[in-house]
Design a protein around this motif. Structure first.
Motif, PDB file in Angstrom:
ATOM      1  N   ARG A 101       6.656   0.521   4.989  1.00 33.49           N
ATOM      2  CA  ARG A 101       5.863  -0.659   5.351  1.00 33.49           C
ATOM      3  C   ARG A 101       5.240  -1.226   4.086  1.00 33.49           C
ATOM      4  O   ARG A 101       5.066  -0.516   3.093  1.00 33.49           O
ATOM      5  CB  ARG A 101       4.783  -0.339   6.388  1.00 33.49           C
ATOM      6  N   GLY A 102       4.913  -2.505   4.098  1.00 29.85           N
ATOM      7  CA  GLY A 102       4.314  -3.120   2.910  1.00 29.85           C
ATOM      8  C   GLY A 102       4.452  -4.626   2.911  1.00 29.85           C
ATOM      9  O   GLY A 102       4.774  -5.241   3.921  1.00 29.85           O
ATOM     10  N   ASP A 134       0.082   3.773   9.266  1.00 28.78           N
ATOM     11  CA  ASP A 134       0.968   2.854   8.533  1.00 28.78           C
ATOM     12  C   ASP A 134       0.539   1.404   8.751  1.00 28.78           C
ATOM     13  O   ASP A 134       0.485   0.606   7.806  1.00 28.78           O
ATOM     14  CB  ASP A 134       2.422   3.016   9.009  1.00 28.78           C
ATOM     15  N   LEU A 135       0.248   1.063   9.983  1.00 28.80           N
ATOM     16  CA  LEU A 135      -0.107  -0.316  10.305  1.00 28.80           C
ATOM     17  C   LEU A 135      -1.456  -0.695   9.708  1.00 28.80           C
ATOM     18  O   LEU A 135      -1.629  -1.813   9.209  1.00 28.80           O
ATOM     19  CB  LEU A 135      -0.114  -0.521  11.818  1.00 28.80           C
ATOM     20  N   THR A 136      -2.400   0.237   9.737  1.00 28.68           N
ATOM     21  CA  THR A 136      -3.716  -0.026   9.146  1.00 28.68           C
ATOM     22  C   THR A 136      -3.573  -0.262   7.647  1.00 28.68           C
ATOM     23  O   THR A 136      -4.185  -1.171   7.078  1.00 28.68           O
ATOM     24  CB  THR A 136      -4.673   1.148   9.409  1.00 28.68           C
ATOM     25  N   ALA A 137      -2.731   0.572   6.998  1.00 30.69           N
ATOM     26  CA  ALA A 137      -2.511   0.441   5.549  1.00 30.69           C
ATOM     27  C   ALA A 137      -1.866  -0.896   5.201  1.00 30.69           C
ATOM     28  O   ALA A 137      -2.084  -1.441   4.111  1.00 30.69           O
ATOM     29  CB  ALA A 137      -1.643   1.589   5.058  1.00 30.69           C
ATOM     30  N   ALA A 140      -4.942  -3.990   6.793  1.00 32.24           N
ATOM     31  CA  ALA A 140      -6.316  -4.045   6.263  1.00 32.24           C
ATOM     32  C   ALA A 140      -6.439  -4.774   4.925  1.00 32.24           C
ATOM     33  O   ALA A 140      -7.305  -5.653   4.771  1.00 32.24           O
ATOM     34  CB  ALA A 140      -6.890  -2.629   6.179  1.00 32.24           C
ATOM     35  N   PRO A 141      -5.605  -4.465   3.908  1.00 34.37           N
ATOM     36  CA  PRO A 141      -5.762  -5.156   2.618  1.00 34.37           C
ATOM     37  C   PRO A 141      -5.546  -6.668   2.717  1.00 34.37           C
ATOM     38  O   PRO A 141      -6.145  -7.435   1.962  1.00 34.37           O
ATOM     39  CB  PRO A 141      -4.680  -4.521   1.729  1.00 34.37           C
ATOM     40  N   THR A 143      -5.945  -8.724   5.647  1.00 35.40           N
ATOM     41  CA  THR A 143      -6.931  -9.433   6.475  1.00 35.40           C
ATOM     42  C   THR A 143      -8.358  -9.313   5.945  1.00 35.40           C
ATOM     43  O   THR A 143      -9.232 -10.083   6.348  1.00 35.40           O
ATOM     44  CB  THR A 143      -6.879  -8.917   7.920  1.00 35.40           C
ATOM     45  N   SER A 144      -8.595  -8.367   5.036  1.00 34.05           N
ATOM     46  CA  SER A 144      -9.943  -8.233   4.470  1.00 34.05           C
ATOM     47  C   SER A 144     -10.242  -9.333   3.454  1.00 34.05           C
ATOM     48  O   SER A 144     -11.399  -9.562   3.089  1.00 34.05           O
ATOM     49  CB  SER A 144     -10.102  -6.857   3.811  1.00 34.05           C
ATOM     50  N   ASN A 145      -9.200 -10.025   2.991  1.00 34.86           N
ATOM     51  CA  ASN A 145      -9.363 -11.138   2.056  1.00 34.86           C
ATOM     52  C   ASN A 145      -9.828 -12.372   2.833  1.00 34.86           C
ATOM     53  O   ASN A 145      -9.163 -12.809   3.771  1.00 34.86           O
ATOM     54  CB  ASN A 145      -8.030 -11.414   1.346  1.00 34.86           C
ATOM     55  N   SER A 146     -10.948 -12.930   2.450  1.00 32.55           N
ATOM     56  CA  SER A 146     -11.512 -14.071   3.188  1.00 32.55           C
ATOM     57  C   SER A 146     -10.594 -15.294   3.147  1.00 32.55           C
ATOM     58  O   SER A 146     -10.707 -16.188   3.992  1.00 32.55           O
ATOM     59  CB  SER A 146     -12.884 -14.443   2.605  1.00 32.55           C
ATOM     60  N   LYS A 147      -9.672 -15.359   2.171  1.00 36.34           N
ATOM     61  CA  LYS A 147      -8.759 -16.493   2.061  1.00 36.34           C
ATOM     62  C   LYS A 147      -7.445 -16.279   2.815  1.00 36.34           C
ATOM     63  O   LYS A 147      -6.560 -17.129   2.786  1.00 36.34           O
ATOM     64  CB  LYS A 147      -8.457 -16.780   0.581  1.00 36.34           C
TER      65      LYS A 147
END
Length: 557
Positions: A101-102, A134-137, A140-141, A143-147
């Motif tokens: 995943r990635g 796997d899905l969280t990894a 998360a990176p 959707t955590s970006n405000s843009k």
């Protein structure tokens, strides 16, 4: 300055049929030019000895993929042996395994998120399955970006569970199909295109919204496309071609444009208790007022012979019109649109418009109608038109497209019975309402190849290059809404396309068909030279309506 789009091919389960796939890709590229990448979802490798031998030819370098190909990992225990690592790597020249995943970002800025395998149903997870971690990894990176606005493409092997809610129904068992975890990431990542496979089915869902109307700012729409297996005996679609400008370089206003057939988000349900959720998903239209009926009795208003009952279609703008039909109301299923799109000003071709010449109408369906062409090339020259206001084929909703195809099929049968083949063409240039011209050509006049050559040659003479659209490519993938174009469809299924740049001869389609090479009636190239009186038109239309009636699916006995 407009950014250059990335040309992408997506493919369903290959199952080891590499040569068949790459031969098909090469055929497409010879006709339309080089694509930038091929994305494969589902099971790439086969389990037979033949498939293994075929793979060794590519692995050894004896054969080479003709395009940069990116694949997902194993979706079954049998395929695990082909992937030595969970990390992405090149498996052969031009064939790259993306990884477990990635996110893959190309030089163009195109962002592709991917998840290999199936959802794990137990712990520890088998090698061909993904887990919640796997899905969280993955998510998360991003959707955590405000843009973060979404990704361009999402690749999964499994379908997202419930993707059919609010949309068109796929030919799969919806009780067992799909993964809830995949639906969850599709909702969070908001892909512009989401591809999946494994079900052996082709399914193109209507585009859906990623925002709540009137409550959130407009966002781009998402399109889910499931693809079948390469070389499947049922000939279901397994390759999908499209152009895409990366989200990061796209004009924000262009990005959030909403197509007319957009639906609600299938993964989001109103905040009701759980027992209501499934009901709500499938019955979006229950709270809408029923569509009014439109009755238009061709048998008397148009001067035809008595045929008993009138025809039906939905009213435009919610008004109800009553002709001399039987006056019955018909139950409307939830998929029918509430009303037809309306023009902003006068339109000569919207059926509810006072400007339309109703005496030329041959047949009326639910979404389209058939009319005799005014000043036609031949007495059987007809037009297929949408009842509502649509400018071009690429603007049509799925229901209108479906009925337009039914009219095409009926007309082909009608002309075939007369010893004729038909040519269809559309000019989306200096016109405000779609008119699909249908012109019959006697079989003994010329072959389909002659007609095709006539279009090609006359286009070249006017410094225009007609492009042949590949078999598995839709016009919508080549011409976004608003693009001026000229389009031809031959009886062989071949399609020709020209993107209009500045000026275009308005009578080009007629001129080609009227030329010596085809119908040899050059004096009829301009419709204004072929006009009849009102009385002559009514008589011609009555005769044509009677001749077509046995093939008219819209007629209700």
């Amino acid at each position: 300055m407009a950014d250059k789009p990335v040309r992408v091919l997506a493919c369903g389960d290959v199952e080891g049929r590499l040569t068949a796939l790459f031969n098909r890709v090469q055929t497409i590229q010879k006709k339309t030019g080089q694509f930038d990448l091929l994305l494969c979802v589902g099971e790439f490798f086969g389990t037979t000895a033949e498939a293994e031998a075929e793979w060794q030819q590519y692995k050894s370098g004896a054969k080479k993929a003709p395009i940069h190909t990116y694949i997902l990992g194993a979706a079954s225990q049998e395929a695990v042996k082909n992937f030595s690592s969970a990390d992405g790597c090149e498996l052969a020249e031009n064939i790259t395994y993306l990884g477990r995943r990635g996110v893959f970002t190309g030089v163009s800025g195109l962002q592709i998120a991917y998840v290999s395998g199936r959802e794990a149903l137990q712990e520890p997870a088998p090698a061909h399955c993904f887990t919640h971690k796997d899905l969280t990894a993955l998510v998360a990176p991003l959707t955590s970006n405000s843009k973060f606005r979404g990704v361009d493409i999402l690749l999964t092997s499994q379908w997202p569970r419930g993707v059919w809610h609010y949309g068109n129904t796929p030919e799969v068992n919806t009780k067992s199909c799909g993964s809830s975890a995949v639906a969850n990431i599709a909702d969070k990542l908001k892909p512009r295109y989401h591809f999946a496979a494994l079900e052996g089915a082709h399914y193109e869902r209507l585009p859906y919204r990623n925002h709540i109307v009137l409550q959130e700012n407009a966002q781009h729409v998402s399109r889910f496309i499931a693809l079948a297996t390469v070389n499947n005996p049922a000939k279901k679609k397994y390759l999908y071609a499209f152009n895409i400008i990366p989200m990061k370089t796209m004009d924000p206003l262009e990005l959030v444009k909403q197509p007319q057939d957009v639906t609600e988000n299938p993964y989001r349900h109103p905040a009701k208790d759980k027992t209501e959720k499934q009901k709500t998903s499938f019955n979006l239209a229950e709270d809408e007022e029923p569509a009014a009926q439109f009755f238009f009795d061709l048998s008397r208003q148009q001067g035809g012979g008595h045929r008993g009952r009138g025809r039906k279609r939905h009213s435009d703008g919610g008004r109800e019109h009553q002709g001399e039909g039987d006056g019955r109301h018909h139950h409307q299923g939830p998929k029918e649109p509430r009303r037809h799109p309306q023009p902003t000003g006068p339109c000569w071709f919207c059926l509810a418009s006072p400007q339309v010449e109703k005496h030329l109408v041959i047949s009326i369906g639910s979404h389209c109608y058939l009319a005799m062409a005014k000043g036609g090339l031949t007495p059987q020259h007809m037009l297929i038109l949408p009842i509502g206001h649509y400018q071009s084929v690429v603007d049509l909703s799925s229901e209108v497209v479906e009925e337009m195809e039914k009219y095409k099929k009926a007309l082909r049968s009608f002309y075939k019975s007369r010893g004729e083949r038909c040519v269809l063409f559309e000019r989306n240039y200096r016109s405000q309402h779609l008119q699909l011209q249908v012109v019959p050509v006697p079989l003994d006049r010329c072959a389909t190849e002659d007609i095709k050559e006539a279009f090609m040659v006359q286009a070249q003479e006017q410094q225009m290059e007609l492009m042949e659209i590949p078999e598995h490519t839709d016009l919508k993938q080549i011409a976004p809404p608003g693009t001026p174009y000229f389009y031809v469809e031959l009886d062989s299924g071949e399609k020709l396309y020209y993107r209009i740049q500045k000026h275009f001869p308005l009578q080009f389609g007629r001129e080609v068909l009227a030329s010596e090479a085809v119908l040899n009636i050059p004096t009829r190239a301009d419709w204004r030279e072929c006009k009849q009186s009102r009385e002559e038109e009514e008589e011609s239309c009555k005769q044509l309506r009677d001749e077509f009636q046995p093939y008219d699916f819209a007629w209700e006995d």
